[in-house]
Design a protein around this motif. Structure first.
Motif, PDB file in Angstrom:
ATOM      1  N   GLU A 146      -3.587   3.438   0.663  1.00  0.00           N
ATOM      2  CA  GLU A 146      -4.354   2.892  -0.466  1.00  0.00           C
ATOM      3  C   GLU A 146      -3.564   1.759  -1.093  1.00  0.00           C
ATOM      4  O   GLU A 146      -2.334   1.839  -1.188  1.00  0.00           O
ATOM      5  CB  GLU A 146      -4.553   3.984  -1.522  1.00  0.00           C
ATOM      6  CG  GLU A 146      -5.629   4.958  -1.105  1.00  0.00           C
ATOM      7  CD  GLU A 146      -5.628   6.242  -1.901  1.00  0.00           C
ATOM      8  OE1 GLU A 146      -4.737   6.424  -2.757  1.00  0.00           O
ATOM      9  OE2 GLU A 146      -6.527   7.057  -1.644  1.00  0.00           O
ATOM     10  N   LYS A 189     -12.657  -1.217  -2.027  1.00  0.00           N
ATOM     11  CA  LYS A 189     -11.507  -0.452  -1.511  1.00  0.00           C
ATOM     12  C   LYS A 189     -10.332  -0.483  -2.485  1.00  0.00           C
ATOM     13  O   LYS A 189      -9.221  -0.097  -2.143  1.00  0.00           O
ATOM     14  CB  LYS A 189     -11.055  -1.049  -0.183  1.00  0.00           C
ATOM     15  CG  LYS A 189     -12.053  -0.929   0.936  1.00  0.00           C
ATOM     16  CD  LYS A 189     -11.394  -1.468   2.208  1.00  0.00           C
ATOM     17  CE  LYS A 189     -12.410  -2.024   3.155  1.00  0.00           C
ATOM     18  NZ  LYS A 189     -11.875  -3.091   3.997  1.00  0.00           N
ATOM     19  N   ARG A 214       0.838  -1.197   0.000  1.00  0.00           N
ATOM     20  CA  ARG A 214       0.000   0.000   0.000  1.00  0.00           C
ATOM     21  C   ARG A 214       0.875   1.250   0.000  1.00  0.00           C
ATOM     22  O   ARG A 214       2.060   1.183   0.321  1.00  0.00           O
ATOM     23  CB  ARG A 214      -0.887   0.023   1.253  1.00  0.00           C
ATOM     24  CG  ARG A 214      -1.673  -1.257   1.440  1.00  0.00           C
ATOM     25  CD  ARG A 214      -2.446  -1.263   2.729  1.00  0.00           C
ATOM     26  NE  ARG A 214      -3.586  -0.366   2.700  1.00  0.00           N
ATOM     27  CZ  ARG A 214      -4.772  -0.682   2.211  1.00  0.00           C
ATOM     28  NH1 ARG A 214      -4.985  -1.877   1.692  1.00  0.00           N
ATOM     29  NH2 ARG A 214      -5.759   0.181   2.239  1.00  0.00           N
ATOM     30  N   ARG A 241      -2.037   7.521   2.043  1.00  0.00           N
ATOM     31  CA  ARG A 241      -3.039   8.388   1.401  1.00  0.00           C
ATOM     32  C   ARG A 241      -2.577   9.841   1.519  1.00  0.00           C
ATOM     33  O   ARG A 241      -2.028  10.241   2.531  1.00  0.00           O
ATOM     34  CB  ARG A 241      -4.383   8.182   2.104  1.00  0.00           C
ATOM     35  CG  ARG A 241      -5.531   8.828   1.406  1.00  0.00           C
ATOM     36  CD  ARG A 241      -6.865   8.374   1.993  1.00  0.00           C
ATOM     37  NE  ARG A 241      -7.190   7.003   1.622  1.00  0.00           N
ATOM     38  CZ  ARG A 241      -7.759   6.115   2.425  1.00  0.00           C
ATOM     39  NH1 ARG A 241      -8.066   6.449   3.662  1.00  0.00           N
ATOM     40  NH2 ARG A 241      -8.023   4.897   2.024  1.00  0.00           N
TER      41      ARG A 241
END
Ligand SMILES: Cc1cc2nc3c(=O)[nH]c(=O)nc-3n(C[C@H](O)[C@H](O)[C@H](O)COP(=O)(O)OP(=O)(O)OC[C@H]3O[C@@H](n4cnc5c(N)ncnc54)[C@H](O)[C@@H]3O)c2cc1C
Length: 303
Positions: free
Chosen positions: A235, A250, A109, A112
């Motif tokens: 994210e 998601k 990930r 964000r």
């Protein structure tokens, strides 16, 4: 052509590589870095076998094990994966294309972003997404932490010991563990702004100010700060497979319990998937499973 290309060298990717190498698969790791987000942790207390170990040290041990098996690692970013006639084409930044019979996506990930003016211009010049990496750079300075979850208050906890003053700005109430909240609220050098959004980051060469606005009253405030720690979640790194595999709402890659994705021959493991709980031990276990599933796929391919 490689039997297996693994994207990412965090806990999931490196574990997958070792499992694949033990099965004598001709495998390659493509990655932006070694260690991934696990290397960001100041101290890991929940990876079995170590009561406390810095993330970077644990990842160095993973790397040693990858090296012991002679698994090649190339520092290349994968931009897009397509599949044609059972062969995967991995398009890399810069235009190179690598082909593989199977792929494990273990790309983790990314933090964000706030998406406010100047945020990206100030990355590395006051704006940071990793308190563990950068908190020591802001000794005795005024800083802001943005967010109200465990990562934000974890960042604040590190900063209150180092910085002069810590502004904690969250768009809603805090969602961090109550024990952590209690510890933070005991600090004398914090100022808490709940229900405020960041509207701008200002400065010349480096960050000088943060502007915030109350969601309730629209009242605006600004504080002089040298550092802004953005801790508002992350994210999944799934851009490379958008349009190829099934993602959930998601944007995480959907996998079954053996790490198969919706595309035959393409497997996924770790934080990039919809497997609940994003943790090192889970990512490593999922990486092992993905490699075994990929091996099972490879031995069934026609000659
Ligand atoms: C500050 C912090 C502290 C943490 N503390 C703990 C803890 O104490 N205990 C715990 O269990 N977990 C902790 N975690 C969570 C843990 O770090 C993750 O669950 C774990 O790293 C996930 O592993 P992964 O291999 O799936 O992804 P990552 O570790 O994120 O690795 C992803 C890899 O993919 C590569 N990559 C990404 N995109 C591309 C691309 N396009 N092309 C090529 N390579 C790419 C990256 O370079 C990286 O090597 C923490 C996380 C953070 C941020």
């Amino acid at each position: 052509m490689r039997d297996l290309v693994i994207i990412g060298a965090g806990p999931a990717g490196m574990t997958a590589a070792v499992y694949a190498a033990r099965k004598k698969a001709n495998c390659l790791i493509l990655t932006n870095n070694i260690g991934g987000m696990a290397a960001w942790s100041a101290g890991i207390e929940n990876y079995m076998g170590y009561s406390l170990i810095p993330g970077a040290e644990l990842m160095a041990k993973f790397e040693d094990q990858v090296e012991e098996f002679g698994i090649p690692v190339e520092y290349k970013s994968v931009e897009k994966i397509t599949k044609e006639n059972s062969i995967f084409n991995l398009s890399l930044q810069g235009g190179e294309v690598i082909q593989a019979k199977s792929v494990i996506v273990a790309s983790g990930r990314s933090p964000r972003r706030l998406n406010v003016p100047n945020e990206t211009n100030f990355i590395g010049r006051g704006v940071t997404y990793c308190a563990t990496c950068d908190a020591p750079l802001f000794a005795k300075m005024d800083v802001a932490v943005v967010g109200g979850g465990n990562s934000a208050l974890g960042a604040a906890e590190q900063l209150i010991k180092i910085a002069n003053k810590v502004y904690i700005v969250s768009i809603a109430g805090w969602s961090a563990d109550p024990v952590l909240q209690e510890r933070i609220l005991k600090a004398k050098n914090i100022e808490v702004y709940k229900g405020f959004e960041v509207t701008a980051i200002e400065g010349h060469d480096f960050v000088e100010r943060i502007r915030i606005k109350s969601k309730k009253t629209e009242e605006e405030s600004e504080f002089p700060v040298k550092g802004i720690f953005v801790e508002i979640g992350s994210e999944p790194n799934t851009n490379m497979v958008k349009g190829l595999v099934q993602l959930d709402e998601k944007q995480e890659i959907m996998v079954d319990c053996s790490n198969h994705t919706s595309v035959e021959g393409l497997f996924a493991a770790g934080d990039v998937t919809n497997v609940p709980e994003k943790q090192i031990i889970i990512a490593a276990g999922e990486g092992a499973k993905a490699a075994l599933a990929a091996y099972d796929y490879l031995i069934r391919l026609p000659e």
